[in-house]
Design a protein around this motif. Structure first.
Motif, PDB file in Angstrom:
ATOM      1  N   ARG A  57      -0.437   9.141  16.157  1.00 25.29           N
ATOM      2  CA  ARG A  57       0.013   8.860  14.644  1.00 25.29           C
ATOM      3  C   ARG A  57      -0.230   9.972  13.977  1.00 25.29           C
ATOM      4  N   LEU A  58       0.871  10.092  13.214  1.00 30.77           N
ATOM      5  CA  LEU A  58       1.219  11.274  12.256  1.00 30.77           C
ATOM      6  C   LEU A  58       1.338  10.615  10.889  1.00 30.77           C
ATOM      7  N   VAL A  59       0.765  11.235   9.918  1.00 31.84           N
ATOM      8  CA  VAL A  59       1.014  10.564   8.571  1.00 31.84           C
ATOM      9  C   VAL A  59       1.323  11.799   7.495  1.00 31.84           C
ATOM     10  N   CYS A  60       2.383  11.789   6.818  1.00 33.61           N
ATOM     11  CA  CYS A  60       2.703  12.850   5.758  1.00 33.61           C
ATOM     12  C   CYS A  60       2.585  12.016   4.473  1.00 33.61           C
ATOM     13  N   ASP A  61       1.511  13.113   3.763  1.00 33.59           N
ATOM     14  CA  ASP A  61       1.637  12.331   2.417  1.00 33.59           C
ATOM     15  C   ASP A  61       2.235  13.556   1.361  1.00 33.59           C
ATOM     16  N   TRP A  62       2.149  13.503   0.042  1.00 31.71           N
ATOM     17  CA  TRP A  62       2.898  14.282  -0.734  1.00 31.71           C
ATOM     18  C   TRP A  62       2.492  15.666  -0.640  1.00 31.71           C
ATOM     19  N   SER A  63       1.238  16.223  -0.347  1.00 36.83           N
ATOM     20  CA  SER A  63       0.668  17.488  -0.400  1.00 36.83           C
ATOM     21  C   SER A  63       1.272  18.353   0.904  1.00 36.83           C
ATOM     22  N   ILE A  64       1.708  17.492   1.936  1.00 38.28           N
ATOM     23  CA  ILE A  64       2.314  18.424   3.167  1.00 38.28           C
ATOM     24  C   ILE A  64       3.309  19.240   2.974  1.00 38.28           C
ATOM     25  N   THR A  65       3.182  20.630   3.358  1.00 37.48           N
ATOM     26  CA  THR A  65       4.141  21.681   2.986  1.00 37.48           C
ATOM     27  C   THR A  65       5.095  21.804   4.160  1.00 37.48           C
ATOM     28  N   ASP A  66       6.270  22.252   3.927  1.00 35.96           N
ATOM     29  CA  ASP A  66       7.135  22.570   5.119  1.00 35.96           C
ATOM     30  C   ASP A  66       6.489  23.656   6.139  1.00 35.96           C
ATOM     31  N   ALA A 120       0.822  -1.211  -0.167  1.00 32.91           N
ATOM     32  CA  ALA A 120       0.076   0.017  -0.091  1.00 32.91           C
ATOM     33  C   ALA A 120       0.968   1.238   0.052  1.00 32.91           C
ATOM     34  N   ARG A 121       2.092   1.300   0.685  1.00 31.20           N
ATOM     35  CA  ARG A 121       2.870   2.265   0.629  1.00 31.20           C
ATOM     36  C   ARG A 121       4.196   1.969   0.072  1.00 31.20           C
ATOM     37  N   PHE A 122       4.348   0.942  -0.909  1.00 30.25           N
ATOM     38  CA  PHE A 122       5.413   0.556  -1.762  1.00 30.25           C
ATOM     39  C   PHE A 122       6.352   1.743  -1.995  1.00 30.25           C
ATOM     40  N   ALA A 123       5.639   2.689  -2.835  1.00 30.23           N
ATOM     41  CA  ALA A 123       6.472   3.753  -2.905  1.00 30.23           C
ATOM     42  C   ALA A 123       7.412   4.510  -1.927  1.00 30.23           C
ATOM     43  N   ASN A 124       6.926   4.673  -0.757  1.00 29.02           N
ATOM     44  CA  ASN A 124       7.448   5.165   0.182  1.00 29.02           C
ATOM     45  C   ASN A 124       8.677   4.264   0.673  1.00 29.02           C
ATOM     46  N   ALA A 125       8.539   2.955   0.707  1.00 31.82           N
ATOM     47  CA  ALA A 125       9.706   2.067   1.194  1.00 31.82           C
ATOM     48  C   ALA A 125      10.626   2.013   0.222  1.00 31.82           C
ATOM     49  N   LEU A 126      10.188   2.171  -1.317  1.00 31.51           N
ATOM     50  CA  LEU A 126      11.326   2.200  -2.294  1.00 31.51           C
ATOM     51  C   LEU A 126      12.195   3.650  -2.425  1.00 31.51           C
ATOM     52  N   ALA A 127      11.460   4.585  -1.757  1.00 32.50           N
ATOM     53  CA  ALA A 127      12.249   5.730  -1.589  1.00 32.50           C
ATOM     54  C   ALA A 127      12.983   5.741  -0.313  1.00 32.50           C
ATOM     55  N   ALA A 128      12.630   5.012   0.515  1.00 34.52           N
ATOM     56  CA  ALA A 128      13.319   4.919   1.837  1.00 34.52           C
ATOM     57  C   ALA A 128      14.792   4.002   1.518  1.00 34.52           C
ATOM     58  N   TRP A 133       5.245   8.886  -9.077  1.00 36.34           N
ATOM     59  CA  TRP A 133       4.933   7.895  -8.106  1.00 36.34           C
ATOM     60  C   TRP A 133       6.133   8.055  -7.059  1.00 36.34           C
ATOM     61  N   ARG A 134       7.254   7.910  -7.678  1.00 37.97           N
ATOM     62  CA  ARG A 134       8.695   7.909  -6.718  1.00 37.97           C
ATOM     63  C   ARG A 134       8.891   9.374  -6.332  1.00 37.97           C
ATOM     64  N   GLN A 135       8.568  10.325  -6.953  1.00 43.27           N
ATOM     65  CA  GLN A 135       8.761  11.719  -6.701  1.00 43.27           C
ATOM     66  C   GLN A 135       8.130  12.075  -5.465  1.00 43.27           C
ATOM     67  N   MET A 136       6.713  11.686  -5.547  1.00 44.25           N
ATOM     68  CA  MET A 136       5.803  12.096  -4.508  1.00 44.25           C
ATOM     69  C   MET A 136       6.089  11.304  -3.382  1.00 44.25           C
ATOM     70  N   ALA A 137       6.413  10.083  -3.328  1.00 44.60           N
ATOM     71  CA  ALA A 137       6.857   9.188  -2.070  1.00 44.60           C
ATOM     72  C   ALA A 137       7.962   9.961  -1.561  1.00 44.60           C
ATOM     73  N   ALA A 138       9.177  10.409  -2.192  1.00 42.20           N
ATOM     74  CA  ALA A 138      10.266  10.908  -1.666  1.00 42.20           C
ATOM     75  C   ALA A 138       9.811  12.039  -0.937  1.00 42.20           C
TER      76      ALA A 138
END
Length: 347
Positions: free
Chosen positions: A326-335, A173-181, A254-259
């Motif tokens: 629990r805190l979860v960050c998605d691609w749209s969260i800004t600094d 489900a969060r494969f792209a996040n794991a790949l980026a990690a 997909w990889r850019q957004m996960a990173a």
């Protein structure tokens, strides 16, 4: 300041545009659309798996349950951790779609070890007609506690499964996040590591609602097609699933957004470590943080409009009591949102 779940974030502009582009004229139905051909080719290329069988469904529960139902017989058991989504969050859908396969829990946490897996497998005597027979192993990457299996850990687990001739499923489900990690290739984290079938997530990383099921051995293709149809998960206007996945995959989005999501999580975690009274309960490796904060800090955050997972009553007399979150960050969260959240904590 929305950190409740990456399910709650907006869809990517590229995904929305792809859906709009697909909404023109006519296309064959039930997965015969031209866009699906592009999706299949992209996934095969990016996973270095030219013979892979690729299918789309709308939910992660469908992806996991239908994939497992293709691998498992009704009299077999599926090996997973106690915190696996298939055990805690899918309302017995895996058991339902497999026709009765049970789940055997491995270890006591979100990651399993080879020793724990071996012990779980050995609890079921091979060939004893009175007990469950050994079935697939299901691994979650990223895990439900925000951890990532290393390539070495994956290989050790799949290697053990293969000694028992058991197939391995990955809930990605969060494969792209794991790949980026891990900064590895999709092939290295799947078939080269011994994974037989992948539930490849799109929804949590910017799609409206689409997941891919990828069988690296196409021998399972026809059975999966039948099971998907029988389970009412074969979309008629399939092109809108295809369009989402196409907008997600093209240009490495997909990889850019996960990173980006992982980087936001790292920024948030670094700030939490310096916040008064904050204690991290996990070592965030992707885009999820588990931590505790004093009740007074939670109350300040809620008063300021912050939204996140809180696993204890907000109201109470003890302002210093540590409450889990629990805190979860998605691609749209800004600094800026992260910094605002942290400013409230240190105020």
């Amino acid at each position: 300041m929305y950190f409740a779940s990456d399910n709650c974030g907006p869809a990517l502009p590229s995904v929305m545009q792809a859906v709009m582009d697909a909404n023109d004229g006519y296309q064959p139905s039930y997965g015969d659309d031209a866009l699906m051909g592009e999706v299949r080719a992209l996934i095969r290329t990016q996973f270095e798996a030219p013979d892979a069988a690729v299918y789309l469904v709308a939910t992660g529960t469908a992806a996991n349950s239908l994939a497992l139902s293709t691998l498992a017989q009704p009299w077999q058991t599926v090996f997973c951790t106690p915190l696996a989504h298939i055990n805690t969050d899918e309302c017995h859908a895996p058991e339902f779609f497999t026709g009765g396969s049970k789940l055997s829990l491995v270890g006591a946490s979100d990651k399993m070890t080879p020793d724990q897996l071996r012990a779980a497998i050995e609890r079921w005597t091979y060939g004893d007609v009175h007990v469950s027979q050994r079935g697939p192993v299901s691994l979650t990457q990223v895990t439900e506690m925000g951890h990532v299996y290393s390539l070495k850990e994956l290989a050790a687990l799949t290697g053990l499964a293969k000694t028992y001739r058991l197939p391995v499923h990955m809930d990605g489900a969060r494969f792209a996040n794991a790949l980026a990690a891990l900064e590895c290739t999709p092939a290295e984290m799947t078939w080269r590591a011994g994974i037989d079938v992948l539930s490849f997530g799109g929804t949590k990383n910017g799609c409206m609602g689409v997941e891919a099921v990828i069988f690296f051995d196409p021998k399972h293709a026809w059975e999966f097609e039948l099971r998907r149809k029988r389970a009412a998960h074969l979309f008629s206007k399939h092109r809108y699933l295809s369009a989402q996945m196409l907008g997600y995959l093209k240009d490495g989005t997909w990889r850019q957004m996960a990173a980006r999501a992982n980087a936001a999580c790292a920024r948030l975690a670094a700030g939490l470590r310096d916040a008064p009274g904050a204690v991290l309960q996990n070592d965030p490796q992707a885009n999820m943080i588990f931590a505790t904060l004093p009740r007074a800090a939670h109350q300040r955050l809620h008063d300021a409009g912050a939204v996140y997972g809180l696993f204890a009553p907000l109201k109470g007399d003890d302002a210093k009591e540590a409450l889990p979150m629990r805190l979860v960050c998605d691609w749209s969260i800004t600094d800026d949102l992260i910094d605002r959240f942290l400013d409230i904590l240190t105020a």
